[in-house]
Design an enzyme around this catalytic site. Structure first.
Site, mmCIF file in Angstrom:
data_model
loop_
_atom_site.group_PDB
_atom_site.id
_atom_site.type_symbol
_atom_site.label_atom_id
_atom_site.label_comp_id
_atom_site.label_asym_id
_atom_site.label_seq_id
_atom_site.Cartn_x
_atom_site.Cartn_y
_atom_site.Cartn_z
ATOM 1 N N GLY A 59 -10.345 -3.030 3.016
ATOM 2 C CA GLY A 59 -9.425 -2.836 4.035
ATOM 3 C C GLY A 59 -9.419 -1.424 4.987
ATOM 4 N N ASP A 60 -8.494 -1.294 5.588
ATOM 5 C CA ASP A 60 -8.377 0.081 6.239
ATOM 6 C C ASP A 60 -8.028 1.220 5.399
ATOM 7 O OD1 ASP A 60 -5.846 -1.064 5.751
ATOM 8 O OD2 ASP A 60 -5.057 0.277 6.929
ATOM 9 N N THR A 116 -0.136 1.305 6.870
ATOM 10 C CA THR A 116 -0.095 0.106 5.884
ATOM 11 C C THR A 116 0.136 -1.202 6.941
ATOM 12 O OG1 THR A 116 1.382 -0.959 4.288
ATOM 13 C CG2 THR A 116 2.220 0.514 5.567
ATOM 14 N N GLY A 117 -0.528 -2.200 6.374
ATOM 15 C CA GLY A 117 -0.481 -3.336 7.239
ATOM 16 C C GLY A 117 -1.690 -4.069 6.898
ATOM 17 N N THR A 171 1.010 -1.204 0.041
ATOM 18 C CA THR A 171 -0.001 0.207 -0.005
ATOM 19 C C THR A 171 0.978 1.125 -0.058
ATOM 20 O OG1 THR A 171 -1.770 -1.049 1.065
ATOM 21 C CG2 THR A 171 -1.562 1.266 1.630
ATOM 22 N N ARG A 218 -14.482 -7.628 -0.096
ATOM 23 C CA ARG A 218 -13.742 -7.218 1.031
ATOM 24 C C ARG A 218 -12.849 -5.757 0.969
ATOM 25 N NH1 ARG A 218 -8.034 -5.392 2.409
ATOM 26 N NH2 ARG A 218 -7.530 -6.092 4.401
#
Ligand code: ASP
Length: 360
Positions: free
Chosen positions: A229-230, A250-251, A199, A227
Site C-alpha cells: 500500500g501507500d 491513512t486510507g 494504520t 500487495r
C-alpha cells in the site's frame, strides 16, 4: 528633492515591511506532534463506551510517548518512533500486533520513516515477524545504502540488525481472523470489511526546527500477491521536508499512491511558503523606490485548505482516508474525508487533544 522623497518612501516602506515580520529570533523554541491510528467509518453508535475509552487511552499513551521526547529536547525522528511503537504493540490498531490478515491468513507489515532535515528515508514492505517495523524502516535508512527493502530481503536485514522478532500467534488476533473469514464467506471487498483503516502514523517538529514523519501498517484485509500500500511508499503515505511539512497518511492505499498524497501536500506548502519571502519590484539604484511584497505566514486554515484539497483529489478518484500534517511554524493539523479518524496532537503552546469522530 525628488530623490530624497523617494528615499524616505523607501525607508518607510522597508520599516513597515520589517515591522510586519514576526520577530522569530525572539520566540521560544517550539515543538509539535500529531498522531493517527487510522481513518474510516467510525460512528459513535457503533462504539461501546469501553471501546471509545480504550481507543482514547491508547492514543493518549502514544501521544505522550512522542511528546515526552520533544518536550525534553529530543529529535523529531525519535519522537515519531516513540509514538508509533506503542501503537504497533497495541492490538487495537492495524500495525504490528493486531494487523489485518492477508488472503492466505498471514501478516505482512509495511512501514516507512523520513527525516525532514536531510530527506533521508527508510521503508520496509511485506515483513512478517518483526515486532516494530518502524524501527526496521529506520534501520534501513541509517544502516543500509537503500531506501526500501521488501519481503525476504527485509527479513534477512532485520535478522542481521538483531531486531526483535515475535511469533505469528503474537501478531494475530481473533478479530482480524473473523474479518478475513467474513470477507471470504460473504465475498466482500477489503473496504467492506476494513470499515476503518487502522494504520498508525506520527509527524513531529522538534525544538531544533527539524521535522520527521512515520507510518506503519498491516495493509488491507485479504491483500494478495504481495500487495503493497501507500504506507511504506515515500511521497505517498509518508513525507518530511524541513522546508515545508511532515505528513503521514491513512486510507485506501491505492488512491494515496496514485495522488502521491504526502509529497503533494508538502510540495504545495513549500510553494506557498516561498511566497512568504519578500519579492521586490522596481529599480535597484540607490535612492529609488522599490515595492516589496510578501504573503503573510501560512495560517492553520491555509494548511488545512491545502491538505483538504489533496484529500479531495483522493476522493475524486474514488478513495478515502486522511492525513496528519505538521509545519515548520508549529501547525499540527488533521484532514480526512471519512466519518472519523483516530487522532491526537500536542504542541509546546500547551495544546493536547485526542479525538475520534469527525464532529469533535
Ligand atoms: N493505507 C493503508 C494501506 O492501504 C491502510 C490503512 O490506512 O489502514 O495499506
Amino acid at each position: 528633492m525628488r530623490n530624497s522623497f523617494a528615499l524616505v518612501a523607501y525607508a518607510v516602506a522597508a520599516f513597515s515591511f520589517l515591522a510586519a515580520v514576526p520577530a522569530k529570533a525572539q520566540e521560544e523554541p517550539r515543538w509539535s506532534i500529531a498522531i493517527h491510528g487510522g481513518a474510516g467509518t467510525i460512528a459513535r453508535d457503533d462504539m461501546t463506551p469501553e471501546q471509545d475509552a480504550a481507543y482514547r487511552a491508547a492514543l493518549q499513551n502514544a501521544l505522550e510517548a512522542g511528546t515526552k521526547v520533544l518536550r525534553e529536547g529530543g529529535s523529531a525522528m525519535d519522537a515519531v518512533q516513540a509514538a508509533i511503537e506503542p501503537m504497533e504493540d497495541d492490538p487495537l490498531f492495524n500495525a504490528g500486533r493486531g494487523a489485518v490478515l492477508t488472503w492466505d491468513g498471514d501478516i505482512e507489515l509495511d512501514a516507512s520513516i523520513m527525516d525532514g532535515r536531510t530527506r533521508d528515508a527508510g521503508a520496509v514492505a511485506g515483513v512478517t515477524g518483526v515486532r516494530h517495523p518502524i524501527r526496521l524502516a529506520r534501520k534501513v535508512m541509517v544502516d543500509s545504502p537503500h531506501v526500501m527493502l521488501a519481503g525476504e530481503g527485509a527479513e534477512a536485514f532485520a535478522t542481521e540488525q538483531g531486531l526483535e522478532r515475535m511469533s505469528p500467534e503474537w501478531f494475530e488476533t481473533e478479530r482480524r481472523r473473523e474479518s478475513l473469514k467474513r470477507m471470504k464467506a460473504e465475498q466482500l471487498s477489503a473496504i467492506d470489511v476494513d470499515v476503518k483503516f487502522g494504520t498508525v502514523g506520527a509527524v513531529a517538529l522538534d525544538q531544533d526546527g527539524n521535522m520527521a514523519a512515520g507510518t506503519s501498517t498491516g495493509g488491507m484485509t485479504g491483500k494478495r500477491w504481495g500487495r503493497i500500500g501507500d504506507a511504506p511508499i515515500i511521497g505517498a503515505g509518508t513525507y518530511a521536508d524541513n522546508r515545508s511539512c511532515a505528513v503521514s497518511a491513512t486510507g485506501w492505499g491505492e488512491f494515496f499512491i496514485r495522488v502521491g498524497v504526502a509529497h503533494e501536500i508538502c510540495s504545495e506548502i513549500r510553494q506557498a511558503r516561498l511566497m512568504e519571502q519578500a519579492t521586490c519590484d522596481g529599480p535597484t539604484e540607490p535612492g529609488t523606490f522599490r515595492e516589496c511584497w510578501a504573503r503573510p505566514p501560512l495560517s492553520n486554515d491555509d494548511i488545512e485548505l491545502i491538505a483538504t484539497g489533496v484529500i479531495d483529489e483522493v476522493a475524486n478518484l474514488g478513495g478515502d482516508g486522511g492525513v496528519i500534517v505538521v509545519t515548520p511554524d508549529g501547525h499540527a493539523i488533521f484532514s480526512f474525508n471519512t466519518s472519523g479518524m483516530y487522532r491526537g496532537r500536542a504542541t509546546s503552546e500547551g495544546f493536547n487533544e485526542v479525538a475520534i469522530y469527525a464532529d469533535e
